[in-house]
Design an enzyme around this catalytic site. Structure first.
Site, PDB file in Angstrom:
ATOM      1  N   GLU A  77     -52.212 -19.717  58.289  1.00 41.52           N
ATOM      2  CA  GLU A  77     -53.027 -19.993  59.461  1.00 41.52           C
ATOM      3  C   GLU A  77     -54.075 -21.046  59.115  1.00 41.52           C
ATOM      4  O   GLU A  77     -54.212 -21.457  57.967  1.00 41.52           O
ATOM      5  CB  GLU A  77     -53.673 -18.707  59.991  1.00 41.52           C
ATOM      6  CG  GLU A  77     -52.645 -17.766  60.603  1.00 41.52           C
ATOM      7  CD  GLU A  77     -53.223 -16.495  61.210  1.00 41.52           C
ATOM      8  OE1 GLU A  77     -52.467 -15.764  61.878  1.00 41.52           O
ATOM      9  OE2 GLU A  77     -54.430 -16.223  61.012  1.00 41.52           O
ATOM     10  N   ARG A 131     -57.955 -18.489  57.414  1.00 34.79           N
ATOM     11  CA  ARG A 131     -58.035 -19.529  58.446  1.00 34.79           C
ATOM     12  C   ARG A 131     -58.790 -20.763  58.008  1.00 34.79           C
ATOM     13  O   ARG A 131     -59.262 -21.536  58.837  1.00 34.79           O
ATOM     14  CB  ARG A 131     -58.598 -18.930  59.743  1.00 34.79           C
ATOM     15  CG  ARG A 131     -57.648 -17.906  60.282  1.00 34.79           C
ATOM     16  CD  ARG A 131     -57.991 -17.245  61.582  1.00 34.79           C
ATOM     17  NE  ARG A 131     -57.126 -16.079  61.663  1.00 34.79           N
ATOM     18  CZ  ARG A 131     -57.467 -14.854  61.292  1.00 34.79           C
ATOM     19  NH1 ARG A 131     -58.701 -14.606  60.890  1.00 34.79           N
ATOM     20  NH2 ARG A 131     -56.599 -13.871  61.322  1.00 34.79           N
ATOM     21  N   THR A 175     -60.219 -12.691  56.461  1.00 36.38           N
ATOM     22  CA  THR A 175     -59.138 -13.595  56.865  1.00 36.38           C
ATOM     23  C   THR A 175     -59.688 -14.853  57.541  1.00 36.38           C
ATOM     24  O   THR A 175     -58.935 -15.767  57.830  1.00 36.38           O
ATOM     25  CB  THR A 175     -58.188 -12.885  57.849  1.00 36.38           C
ATOM     26  OG1 THR A 175     -58.950 -12.388  58.960  1.00 36.38           O
ATOM     27  CG2 THR A 175     -57.480 -11.719  57.164  1.00 36.38           C
ATOM     28  N   GLU A 193     -59.256  -1.927  61.113  1.00 34.61           N
ATOM     29  CA  GLU A 193     -58.224  -0.889  61.024  1.00 34.61           C
ATOM     30  C   GLU A 193     -58.476   0.066  59.855  1.00 34.61           C
ATOM     31  O   GLU A 193     -57.676   0.962  59.589  1.00 34.61           O
ATOM     32  CB  GLU A 193     -56.830  -1.529  60.905  1.00 34.61           C
ATOM     33  CG  GLU A 193     -56.271  -1.981  62.231  1.00 34.61           C
ATOM     34  CD  GLU A 193     -57.163  -2.984  62.944  1.00 34.61           C
ATOM     35  OE1 GLU A 193     -57.710  -2.630  64.007  1.00 34.61           O
ATOM     36  OE2 GLU A 193     -57.332  -4.107  62.449  1.00 34.61           O
ATOM     37  N   THR A 257     -65.463  -5.616  63.936  1.00 36.70           N
ATOM     38  CA  THR A 257     -65.467  -6.621  62.867  1.00 36.70           C
ATOM     39  C   THR A 257     -65.439  -8.037  63.453  1.00 36.70           C
ATOM     40  O   THR A 257     -65.199  -8.245  64.641  1.00 36.70           O
ATOM     41  CB  THR A 257     -64.296  -6.399  61.899  1.00 36.70           C
ATOM     42  OG1 THR A 257     -63.090  -6.252  62.639  1.00 36.70           O
ATOM     43  CG2 THR A 257     -64.538  -5.151  61.064  1.00 36.70           C
ATOM     44  N   ASN A 277     -62.232  -4.727  67.772  1.00 38.02           N
ATOM     45  CA  ASN A 277     -61.969  -3.416  68.367  1.00 38.02           C
ATOM     46  C   ASN A 277     -62.819  -2.318  67.721  1.00 38.02           C
ATOM     47  O   ASN A 277     -63.186  -2.405  66.551  1.00 38.02           O
ATOM     48  CB  ASN A 277     -60.491  -3.050  68.206  1.00 38.02           C
ATOM     49  CG  ASN A 277     -60.046  -3.040  66.755  1.00 38.02           C
ATOM     50  OD1 ASN A 277     -59.875  -4.095  66.153  1.00 38.02           O
ATOM     51  ND2 ASN A 277     -59.862  -1.868  66.184  1.00 38.02           N
ATOM     52  N   ASP A 319     -56.628  -1.605  71.643  1.00 36.27           N
ATOM     53  CA  ASP A 319     -56.830  -2.561  70.551  1.00 36.27           C
ATOM     54  C   ASP A 319     -56.882  -3.995  71.060  1.00 36.27           C
ATOM     55  O   ASP A 319     -56.302  -4.896  70.478  1.00 36.27           O
ATOM     56  CB  ASP A 319     -55.759  -2.434  69.463  1.00 36.27           C
ATOM     57  CG  ASP A 319     -56.036  -3.394  68.297  1.00 36.27           C
ATOM     58  OD1 ASP A 319     -57.192  -3.450  67.849  1.00 36.27           O
ATOM     59  OD2 ASP A 319     -55.110  -4.105  67.860  1.00 36.27           O
TER      60      ASP A 319
END
Length: 601
Positions: A77, A131, A175, A193, A257, A277, A319
């Site tokens: 990504e 990213r 990420t 999560e 987050t 979420n 979510d």
């Protein structure tokens, strides 16, 4: 004075300090269209380039100019940066960085190869993606999977400083890219999560010292909220706005987050970003609105104090992570020029707000398949103002634990995930890579343990019914009216960030591996080329020695491609994506490569 009030007063006193001038190196580099100096093109996240050598007339002549193998598999990504004739290419875990000399056949000037504990892979929810890097003040900034933030000398790769932003043993990973603003580096955190409590942090760019940290949930002082002056939809949020919306101490493992994109308005001195979420995915275990998950935040860049917030999906039951990019544009609404913020949320609604005040101006579905809510109430006098109106049939909360709610549109990965849209000031339109996916969702009771998955739902995904049969569309959107101008059906979700250019061409990539170019006015396809692997990277452009180039990272993975990336076969694995995207293996395979295109002389 209690501890909470003292902390808040301290924050507010800090806001009276003399503000630091905007970071000239970033403003100068992003103003030069020959460079690509920030992941989103500019602070406003428009992903628009003034380069116009490649046009509607000649884009069909594009050819591959050169390629570079990253040597890493899994999902690629983000995009390369180009600053001062050097291209900076990053990879997914282990997060290697290469500096390539564009004046010398892409010679590798330096490489950074961090050593990370491979255990971090097991606590990354949806592939080992990253990213991209950021640039400012002669430094390249990288936020590694293990939450180490590192500053590298842009010419030599020498480590100038590093700091640890989180703890993978608790499920905290990264990420996202980072954003340099003034003298600070803005950094988020992943791990919703795993019951991570989200936060955004500002580090001193010269030293790595922490300047401020603002949590997404909890006490006002820890969120850097001023109860009387932090506003939502024109009203103060009031004291303990987050604590009152959670049962007991659930906010401490409440998610929210901050793994998406950040934007910045230098004139207003405000940073914008979204929170993710709430944890868990089982809504029965967390009664209340779960503030401030699923929220657009506007914060003072110097102090972190929140100026305004807007929660898009209170008490999320699906979510529908709220981290997607906020694009800052000035456009006319009802005859008046407004400073706008445009957000294409996972929940399937596109929001247009006044970025100075947080006033909600437009909230419309940008995929007609969206069915979990009928509308967002726009009447300021209503007690439902700004809230989506949930359809009982698709409410996982109302249907209850251990009940499979079927036919919910969109699926958990949203009508758009993190893949960023683009905006063209020439057309006034937004170009949006979307998912056209629905799901079945069965929540179940789950207990929290640090570092262990904290999901509590089983999902399956499939194409939106009664449609074109594919999993995606690429659309043009009018954010002042809330209307789709045109829509291009795609076999798979469009998981690639778009690029708009002054040449009246819009570019995007597909999960099968195509780079595509379309007419910015009509959507007519003008060019496509199949790269070696599926594209989840973001298209970028730059100019060297008078020639415009288009660059794209290919390398299948991410949430949509997790089955291929991680070798998963159970349809319910990958949080439900493996089954929905199983046909991808008929079209592409793993591989990390940068492909650069140009029109031949």
């Amino acid at each position: 004075m209690n501890h909470m009030k003292m902390g808040l007063v301290t924050s507010l006193l800090m806001s009276a300090a003399v503000p630091v001038l905007a970071n000239e190196s970033v403003l100068t580099a992003t103003a030069d269209s020959k460079q690509w100096a920030i992941q989103t093109g500019d602070y406003a996240n428009t992903r628009y380039s003034e380069l116009a050598q490649i046009t509607k007339e000649n884009v069909g002549d594009l050819q591959v100019a050169w390629t570079f193998s990253t040597g890493v598999l899994r999902g690629h990504e983000g995009s390369p940066l180009v600053v001062d004739g050097i291209m900076y290419v990053h990879t997914p875990y282990p997060n290697n960085v290469f500096a390539l000399d564009l004046a010398n056949d892409g010679k590798i000037l330096w490489r950074y190869t961090p050593q990370q504990n491979p255990d971090v892979i097991g606590v990354m929810c949806c592939d080992t993606v990253n990213r991209g890097v950021a640039y400012a003040d002669g430094m390249i900034f990288l936020h590694q999977a293990d939450t180490t933030v590192v500053a590298l000398d842009s010419k030599t790769g020498e480590v100038k400083w590093s700091v640890v932003n989180g703890d993978p043993a608790k499920g905290e990973t990264n990420t996202a890219t980072v954003m340099p603003v003034k003298d600070k580096l803005i950094v988020g955190i992943s791990g919703g999560e795993f019951g991570v409590r989200g936060h955004i942090t500002a580090y001193d760019m010269k030293t790595g010292e922490q300047a401020w940290r603002a949590y997404s949930t909890g006490p006002d002082a820890e969120m850097l909220f001023d109860p009387e002056n932090t506003m939502e939809l024109g009203k103060p949020v009031g004291a303990d706005s987050s604590l009152k919306s959670w049962e007991g101490d659930q906010w401490q493992i409440g998610g929210g987050t901050t793994w998406g994109w950040y934007s910045y308005d230098p004139d207003l001195n405000l940073i914008y970003y979204g929170t993710g979420n709430p944890s868990t995915w089982n809504p029965s275990q967390r009664p209340g609105d779960n503030k401030w998950s699923m929220t657009i935040m506007a914060r003072d860049a110097d102090t972190g104090v929140a100026k305004w917030v807007y929660q898009k999906t209170p008490h999320d039951e699906w979510d529908f992570d709220g981290v997607n990019e906020n694009i800052l544009v000035d456009q006319e609404i009802d005859g008046e020029m407004r400073k706008l913020l445009v957000n294409f949320d996972r929940n399937g609604f596109a929001y247009t707000l006044d970025r100075e005040t947080g006033e909600l101006l437009v909230a419309k579905k940008y995929d007609p398949a969206v069915n979990w809510a009928t509308e967002v109430v726009m009447d300021p006098e209503s007690d439902q103002y700004g809230r989506p109106q949930v359809v009982a049939e698709y409410s996982t909360e109302q249907n209850g634990e251990d009940t499979n709610s079927t036919g919910i549109c969109p699926a958990a990965l949203g009508s758009k995930d993190q893949q960023p849209a683009a905006f063209s000031p020439k057309t006034g339109l937004f170009y949006v890579p979307t998912n056209h996916v629905c799901m079945d969702y069965e929540p179940f009771r789950v207990s929290y343990a640090a570092g262990q998955p904290y999901v509590g739902a089983t999902l399956s995904m499939y194409p939106a019914p009664d449609s074109h049969g594919g999993l995606g569309n690429f659309i043009a959107w009018d954010a002042t009216k809330g209307e789709i101008k045109w829509s291009l059906p795609e076999a798979f979700s469009v998981w690639s960030g778009a690029l708009a250019t002054a040449g009246d061409v819009v570019f995007y990539g597909t999960l099968e591996g195509y780079l595509k170019a379309v007419d910015s006015e009509t959507g007519e396809e003008l060019y496509k080329f199949k790269t070696p692997s599926g594209v989840i990277g973001n298209v970028m452009t730059y100019e060297v020695e008078g020639k415009q180039y288009i660059g794209i990272l290919s390398g299948i993975g991410g949430w949509a491609g997790i089955g291929l990336a991680a070798g998963l076969t159970n349809p319910n694995e990958g949080l439900g994506a493996v089954g929905g995207y199983s046909a991808l293996s008929d079209y592409t395979e793993l591989g990390g490569q940068l492909t650069v295109f140009a029109v031949p002389d």
